[in-house]
Design a protein around this motif. Structure first.
Motif, PDB file in Angstrom:
ATOM      1  N   GLU A  48       6.216   1.985 -14.358  1.00 27.08           N
ATOM      2  CA  GLU A  48       5.899   3.355 -13.912  1.00 27.08           C
ATOM      3  C   GLU A  48       6.101   4.441 -14.968  1.00 27.08           C
ATOM      4  O   GLU A  48       5.795   5.611 -14.739  1.00 27.08           O
ATOM      5  N   LYS A  49       6.671   4.089 -16.135  1.00 29.53           N
ATOM      6  CA  LYS A  49       7.305   5.107 -16.977  1.00 29.53           C
ATOM      7  C   LYS A  49       6.370   6.065 -17.729  1.00 29.53           C
ATOM      8  O   LYS A  49       6.794   7.137 -18.127  1.00 29.53           O
ATOM      9  N   ASN A  69       4.194   8.464 -17.163  1.00 30.25           N
ATOM     10  CA  ASN A  69       3.673   9.317 -16.089  1.00 30.25           C
ATOM     11  C   ASN A  69       4.001  10.771 -16.425  1.00 30.25           C
ATOM     12  O   ASN A  69       5.179  11.136 -16.553  1.00 30.25           O
ATOM     13  N   ILE A  90       6.897  12.909 -15.098  1.00 30.26           N
ATOM     14  CA  ILE A  90       8.291  12.747 -15.564  1.00 30.26           C
ATOM     15  C   ILE A  90       8.482  13.744 -16.727  1.00 30.26           C
ATOM     16  O   ILE A  90       7.696  13.732 -17.682  1.00 30.26           O
ATOM     17  N   ASP A 140       1.378   1.271 -16.054  1.00 28.07           N
ATOM     18  CA  ASP A 140       0.736   2.408 -15.389  1.00 28.07           C
ATOM     19  C   ASP A 140       0.639   3.581 -16.369  1.00 28.07           C
ATOM     20  O   ASP A 140       1.573   3.850 -17.129  1.00 28.07           O
ATOM     21  N   ASP A 188      -3.940   5.378 -13.610  1.00 23.63           N
ATOM     22  CA  ASP A 188      -3.402   6.101 -12.445  1.00 23.63           C
ATOM     23  C   ASP A 188      -3.930   7.534 -12.451  1.00 23.63           C
ATOM     24  O   ASP A 188      -3.494   8.366 -13.256  1.00 23.63           O
ATOM     25  N   ILE A 246      -6.058  -0.808  -6.727  1.00 20.02           N
ATOM     26  CA  ILE A 246      -5.114  -0.403  -5.674  1.00 20.02           C
ATOM     27  C   ILE A 246      -5.878   0.460  -4.670  1.00 20.02           C
ATOM     28  O   ILE A 246      -6.637   1.346  -5.060  1.00 20.02           O
ATOM     29  N   LEU A 276      -5.143   2.884  -1.366  1.00 23.63           N
ATOM     30  CA  LEU A 276      -4.126   3.548  -0.538  1.00 23.63           C
ATOM     31  C   LEU A 276      -4.610   3.638   0.901  1.00 23.63           C
ATOM     32  O   LEU A 276      -5.792   3.927   1.147  1.00 23.63           O
ATOM     33  N   ALA A 303       5.135   2.025  -4.485  1.00 25.87           N
ATOM     34  CA  ALA A 303       5.901   2.689  -5.544  1.00 25.87           C
ATOM     35  C   ALA A 303       7.339   2.844  -5.069  1.00 25.87           C
ATOM     36  O   ALA A 303       7.651   3.723  -4.261  1.00 25.87           O
ATOM     37  N   SER A 355      10.114   3.893  -6.478  1.00 28.42           N
ATOM     38  CA  SER A 355      10.904   5.095  -6.796  1.00 28.42           C
ATOM     39  C   SER A 355      10.539   6.301  -5.928  1.00 28.42           C
ATOM     40  O   SER A 355      11.280   7.284  -5.907  1.00 28.42           O
ATOM     41  N   ASN A 356       9.402   6.219  -5.211  1.00 32.32           N
ATOM     42  CA  ASN A 356       9.041   7.327  -4.311  1.00 32.32           C
ATOM     43  C   ASN A 356      10.106   7.546  -3.240  1.00 32.32           C
ATOM     44  O   ASN A 356      10.350   8.662  -2.795  1.00 32.32           O
ATOM     45  N   PHE A 361      13.236  10.083  -3.970  1.00 34.26           N
ATOM     46  CA  PHE A 361      13.116  11.443  -4.485  1.00 34.26           C
ATOM     47  C   PHE A 361      14.126  12.369  -3.818  1.00 34.26           C
ATOM     48  O   PHE A 361      14.351  12.289  -2.606  1.00 34.26           O
ATOM     49  N   ASN A 401      16.366   2.857  -4.197  1.00 32.96           N
ATOM     50  CA  ASN A 401      15.211   2.082  -4.660  1.00 32.96           C
ATOM     51  C   ASN A 401      15.449   0.586  -4.470  1.00 32.96           C
ATOM     52  O   ASN A 401      14.563  -0.154  -4.025  1.00 32.96           O
ATOM     53  N   ILE A 443       5.223  -0.717  -8.147  1.00 27.94           N
ATOM     54  CA  ILE A 443       5.255   0.219  -9.258  1.00 27.94           C
ATOM     55  C   ILE A 443       6.709   0.663  -9.348  1.00 27.94           C
ATOM     56  O   ILE A 443       7.229   1.242  -8.383  1.00 27.94           O
ATOM     57  N   ASP A 453      10.479   1.039 -12.225  1.00 27.09           N
ATOM     58  CA  ASP A 453      11.003   1.146 -13.587  1.00 27.09           C
ATOM     59  C   ASP A 453      11.507  -0.212 -14.052  1.00 27.09           C
ATOM     60  O   ASP A 453      12.608  -0.632 -13.696  1.00 27.09           O
TER      61      ASP A 453
HETATM   62  N1  THG Z   1       1.222   4.716  -5.198  1.00 28.35           N
HETATM   63  C1  THG Z   1       0.420   4.404  -6.239  1.00 28.35           C
HETATM   64  N2  THG Z   1       0.553   4.958  -7.450  1.00 28.35           N
HETATM   65  C2  THG Z   1       1.518   5.879  -7.668  1.00 28.35           C
HETATM   66  C3  THG Z   1       2.393   6.240  -6.634  1.00 28.35           C
HETATM   67  C4  THG Z   1       2.215   5.639  -5.356  1.00 28.35           C
HETATM   68  N3  THG Z   1       1.641   6.451  -8.896  1.00 28.35           N
HETATM   69  C5  THG Z   1       2.557   7.543  -9.106  1.00 28.35           C
HETATM   70  C6  THG Z   1       3.792   7.355  -8.259  1.00 28.35           C
HETATM   71  N4  THG Z   1       3.405   7.126  -6.881  1.00 28.35           N
HETATM   72  C7  THG Z   1       4.581   6.168  -8.787  1.00 28.35           C
HETATM   73  N5  THG Z   1       5.158   6.416 -10.080  1.00 28.35           N
HETATM   74  C8  THG Z   1       6.420   6.997 -10.235  1.00 28.35           C
HETATM   75  C9  THG Z   1       6.875   7.216 -11.532  1.00 28.35           C
HETATM   76  C10 THG Z   1       8.148   7.708 -11.733  1.00 28.35           C
HETATM   77  C11 THG Z   1       8.962   8.006 -10.664  1.00 28.35           C
HETATM   78  C12 THG Z   1       8.505   7.832  -9.364  1.00 28.35           C
HETATM   79  C13 THG Z   1       7.224   7.311  -9.161  1.00 28.35           C
HETATM   80  C14 THG Z   1      10.336   8.507 -10.881  1.00 28.35           C
HETATM   81  N6  THG Z   1      11.017   8.034 -11.937  1.00 28.35           N
HETATM   82  C15 THG Z   1      12.365   8.454 -12.255  1.00 28.35           C
HETATM   83  C16 THG Z   1      12.404   9.012 -13.659  1.00 28.35           C
HETATM   84  O1  THG Z   1      11.763   8.432 -14.532  1.00 28.35           O
HETATM   85  O2  THG Z   1      13.107   9.976 -13.856  1.00 28.35           O
HETATM   86  C17 THG Z   1      13.340   7.294 -12.227  1.00 28.35           C
HETATM   87  C18 THG Z   1      13.458   6.642 -10.943  1.00 28.35           C
HETATM   88  C19 THG Z   1      14.691   5.789 -10.862  1.00 28.35           C
HETATM   89  O3  THG Z   1      15.779   6.331 -10.787  1.00 28.35           O
HETATM   90  O4  THG Z   1      14.533   4.542 -10.899  1.00 28.35           O
HETATM   91  O5  THG Z   1      10.846   9.263 -10.105  1.00 28.35           O
HETATM   92  O6  THG Z   1       2.950   5.902  -4.378  1.00 28.35           O
HETATM   93  N7  THG Z   1      -0.549   3.497  -6.016  1.00 28.35           N
END
Ligand code: THG
Length: 265
Positions: free
Chosen positions: A6-7, A9, A12, A43, A75, A120, A122, A195, A197-198, A201, A210, A226, A228
């Protein structure tokens, strides 16, 4: 577990800063580290408004491909940009994402039909995110019908039941878990992705939330996520959960991942 890293993005803050400063090494490093950690897809989300998005996407995709062969997950909320970005990728990856909304499916499915690209989808549509599992499954039916029209095999679809924030949605996780189960009952060869990490939040010590979520989702049938991949605790937990769920004969994967240094102290 099929891991989508996921990183990279733009939502972030550190990545957003790297994008605005054109810090290529920062992005290349994130790509390399995630693929070394076992990500099956990287991603790439620009999180930039309007036309600027395509330029940032192209820059990010180019950098990822300089340092790894791991396929890309494109993405973008703009399905036309996803379809355009396919041409920038050296090998088939994952389009993230389509949904029942607008013309997204018509924008993407013709571009991936007859290829090895995965997609993907949704479970939401023009009226938003359905509140319960039954209604999300209705969106799934629409998506499956369209996939059939374009002859896209269901094994190329990664269905995302839409993971919401735990702190604002009381029954959100219950709805997601029940949606995952129903998707697998409907068609077992479909991938289910979310995802992780969603869910955490706006909560403190997000990793606990998570990790708790991912175990529940895996038990319900989620086979890809998705997340980390650089979080060693998460990596250990994924292997442990697979073994506990009977998906790892004699714990061979768990043991060899440990020996390879993927987790542990
Ligand atoms: N579905 C699909 N794609 C997606 C999402 C989804 N893409 C974007 C998002 N939602 C998923 N990607 C993230 C990327 C980073 C984080 C959350 C979702 C995030 N990261 C924290 C950071 O980097 O600071 C660390 C999280 C942690 O503590 O582990 O918050 O729903 N198809």
């Amino acid at each position: 577990m099929i891991i989508v890293g996921e990183k990279i993005n733009g939502s972030i803050p550190s990545v957003s800063k790297a994008i605005s400063e054109k810090n290529a090494d920062f992005i290349r490093n994130l790509a390399k580290k995630q693929s070394d950690a076992g990500a099956a897809f990287i991603d790439v989300c620009a999180s930039a408004p309007g036309d600027a998005e395509m330029e940032v996407l192209a820059w990010l995709i180019g950098l990822v491909q300089e340092v790894t062969d791991t396929p890309i997950s494109i993405d973008s909320p703009n399905a036309k940009h996803c379809a355009q970005a396919i041409r920038l990728c050296k090998k088939p990856g994952l389009v993230n994402s389509v949904s029942g909304e607008g013309t997204k499916i018509e924008d993407v499915f013709p571009a991936i039909a007859g290829t090895d690209w995965k997609c993907i989808a949704l479970l939401c549509d023009d009226s938003g995110i359905p509140k319960n599992a039954e209604k999300r499954l209705t969106v799934l039916e629409t998506i499956l019908k369209k996939a059939e029209t374009y002859k896209i095999p269901s094994s190329h679809l990664y269905i995302d039941p839409l993971v919401e924030m735990l702190c604002t949605s009381e029954d959100g996780v219950a709805v997601v878990l029940s949606t995952i189960k129903k998707i697998k009952e409907r068609q077992a060869d479909i991938h289910v992705i979310g995802a992780a990490s969603n869910v955490s939040f706006n909560l403190p010590i997000r990793k606990y939330v998570n990790q708790g979520f991912i175990v529940l989702a895996m038990q319900a049938g989620m086979d890809s996520a998705i997340l980390d991949p650089l979080n060693r605790d998460m990596r250990g937990l994924l292997y442990a959960a697979e073994a506990l769920l009977g998906q790892d004969e004699f714990c061979m994967e768990y043991i060899s991942a440990f020996r390879a240094g993927l987790f542990g102290t």
